[in-house]
Write an enzyme that holds these catalytic residues in place. Structure first.
Site, PDB file in Angstrom:
ATOM      1  CE  LYS A 178      -3.894   2.063   2.576  1.00  0.00           C
ATOM      2  NZ  LYS A 178      -4.849   1.753   3.790  1.00  0.00           N
ATOM      3  CB  SER A 217      -8.317   0.969   5.770  1.00  0.00           C
ATOM      4  OG  SER A 217      -9.110   1.957   5.426  1.00  0.00           O
ATOM      5  CB  SER A 239      -8.102   3.433   2.669  1.00  0.00           C
ATOM      6  OG  SER A 239      -7.189   3.276   3.727  1.00  0.00           O
TER       7      SER A 239
HETATM    8  N1  GLN Z   1     -13.116   4.151   6.277  1.00  0.00           N
HETATM    9  C1  GLN Z   1     -12.660   4.572   7.381  1.00  0.00           C
HETATM   10  C2  GLN Z   1     -12.073   5.862   7.416  1.00  0.00           C
HETATM   11  O1  GLN Z   1     -12.430   6.474   6.435  1.00  0.00           O
HETATM   12  C3  GLN Z   1     -11.291   3.742   7.933  1.00  0.00           C
HETATM   13  C4  GLN Z   1     -10.218   4.066   7.133  1.00  0.00           C
HETATM   14  C5  GLN Z   1      -8.920   3.303   7.360  1.00  0.00           C
HETATM   15  O2  GLN Z   1      -8.868   2.194   8.142  1.00  0.00           O
HETATM   16  N2  GLN Z   1      -7.790   3.440   7.167  1.00  0.00           N
HETATM   17  O3  GLN Z   1     -11.699   6.509   8.338  1.00  0.00           O
END
Ligand code: GLN
Length: 492
Positions: free
Chosen positions: A80, A179, A155
């Site tokens: 990532k 994410s 994400s």
């Molecule tokens: N979807 C969640 C957010 O927008 C989690 C994001 C993540 O785990 N990096 O914060």
């Protein structure tokens, strides 16, 4: 060999091919690079393909096959793009870091390399890991390999999509509130978020430091185990990393011990808004476990519905502080202005996208004097209640089973517009993250070609039981690993 022959492979299978000289690391890397070429204009999982260096590294390995193979020897891995890779761009999906190339490797990357892995490329993500759809990347969205009209989740959407489509055999992601698990669910692969502190975050770009954790995205549970063994354990460079030895597979109970585990099902994870097919699939799995004589008990996590609100305050507050470093001075984008203040203003205005700005503003507000008590402090108190809920539930069972997401992979047009609806997609992944617990998403079936994710949550540092149940379930369900065809006609 053809890439589809690897569909149900795990690391051991690749290693057998290497040992039997049926394939060399260079041939393997070339097959993945070809697959990337075939797939990328359809799904856009990668922000950078490390073609030359990956080939060089694979060539070196091909010339020197050792008798004993290191755990990840010769295997390409996707990373990532918020995890630092020396000499390879690390953008966090943001204009702010568009031209940033780290001078060092994150500890996890160093450990992967030491275990013999080859860095295949950097994967797309929501900007600074803020999002659940990989739509907020400054470099364009990633599409779901099963249906390109839908989102891959986020994400870590690039990592999940690349593993789903076999553009990479496995990948690293990061999980702050879901994410790794949510995109894994949307792409029909395995996503493991280990206990907070299990894996070093040195060199992982910070979003919300009390929540961030590196996660693993794989096609098989077995590979998540191997990867966890490689990347976990104490790191002197990260004081938030627990001073424990790396995870070892001896921590996984034997199958007959798995049958003695008690599985809790929290009733709050089956609300009326849950898509029917998800409920049905999870119930089918629970029935199968009962047939295997595994005891299932109902438990309650009463503060579940408050966890999401509290997460979006705590995470935004921490993000507003962490992202203060992007000021145009030390690294990243710099847009000159009339004076220092103006330079900050222009740099941050042009460097950050809408979602990131929204969170910085929200977080700054929640931390400002007069509002701190009302928002941040209250958010932290709720967080304690959420953690206590889990402690109580784990007095009655060893592991929890829940859906990973309340919906199937959604259409960007639908959820992209209403931020609250998008945030709701995290309702089942946020609570365990708030409590720092290990959790894993496993594919438990398909509905009209779209995967359904099942989540297992464990006690802190009990990844052994968690992975043991995941292995057991994977075998019980016996689903083929995904190999979506890149069809031209399903993106209209
Ligand atoms: N979807 C969640 C957010 O927008 C989690 C994001 C993540 O785990 N990096 O914060």
């Amino acid at each position: 060999m053809k890439i589809e022959e690897f569909r149900d492979f795990s690391i051991g299978d690749y290693h057998r091919l290497f040992k039997d000289k049926e394939i060399s690391p260079l041939e393997l890397v070339n097959l993945f690079l070809e697959r990337i070429k075939e797939g990328e204009d359809k799904i856009h999982a990668f922000l950078f393909v490390n073609e030359e260096k990956a080939k060089d590294e694979a060539q070196k390995k091909a010339e020197n096959l050792p008798d004993e193979l290191l755990p990840l020897w010769g295997l390409p891995v996707a990373i990532k793009d918020n995890i630092c890779t020396r000499g390879i761009p690390t953008t966090c999906g943001s204009k702010m870091l568009e031209n940033f190339t780290p001078p060092y490797d994150a500890t996890v990357v160093e450990r992967l390399k030491k275990a013999g892995a080859i860095i295949l490329g950097k994967t797309n993500m929501d900007e600074f890991a803020m999002g659940s759809s990989t739509q907020t990347s400054a470099f364009g969205p990633t599409y779901n390999p099963f249906d390109r009209r839908r989102v891959p989740g986020g994400s870590s959407g690039g990592s999940a999509a690349s593993v789903c489509s076999l553009e990479a055999p496995f990948a690293l992601g990061s999980d702050t509130g879901g994410s790794v698990r949510q995109p894994a669910a949307f792409c029909g692969v395995v996503g493991l978020r280990p206990t907070y502190g299990r894996i070093s975050r040195y060199g992982v770009v910070s979003f919300a430091s009390s929540l961030d954790q590196v996660g693993l995205i794989t096609r098989k549970v077995e590979d998540a185990i191997t990867l966890l063994e490689v990347v976990s354990g104490k790191d002197d460079k990260d004081s938030t990393c627990a001073p424990y030895p790396p995870f070892g597979r001896s921590e996984i109970p034997a199958p007959e011990e798995i049958r003695k585990l008690k599985v809790g099902v929290p009733r709050e994870y089956f609300p009326s808004g849950l898509e029917k097919v998800i409920k049905t699939k999870i119930q089918e799995v629970l029935e199968k476990l009962k047939e295997e004589e595994i005891e299932i008990v109902e438990v309650s996590l009463p503060h579940t519905s408050y966890a999401l609100e509290s997460y979006y305050i705590v995470a935004a507050a921490e993000a507003s502080s962490n992202l203060a470093r992007y000021d145009g001075v030390v690294y990243g984008l710099r847009v000159e202005g009339e004076n220092l203040q103006d330079m900050y203003f222009k740099t941050r205005t042009l460097g950050f996208g809408r979602e990131v700005k929204k969170r910085i503003i929200l977080g700054t507000y929640a931390l400002s004097s007069g509002y701190y008590d009302e928002y941040y402090l209250k958010g932290m108190k709720v967080r304690t209640l959420v953690r206590q809920d889990f402690e109580e539930a784990f007095g009655k069972c060893d592991l929890l089973i829940t859906p990973t997401t309340p919906s199937l992979p959604f259409f960007p047009e639908k959820k992209g517009r209403d931020p609250y609806e998008m945030y709701l997609n995290d309702m089942f992944t946020v609570p365990s993250a708030m409590a720092g617990l290990p959790s894993l998403s496993l594919n438990c079936g398909y509905d009209e070609g779209l995967p359904v994710g099942l989540q297992i949550i464990g006690r802190p540092f009990e990844e052994g039981k968690l992975l043991g149940l995941a292995l057991f379930l994977e075998k019980l369900l016996a689903l083929p690993s995904p190999f979506p065809l890149f069809k031209e006609d399903n993106n209209e």
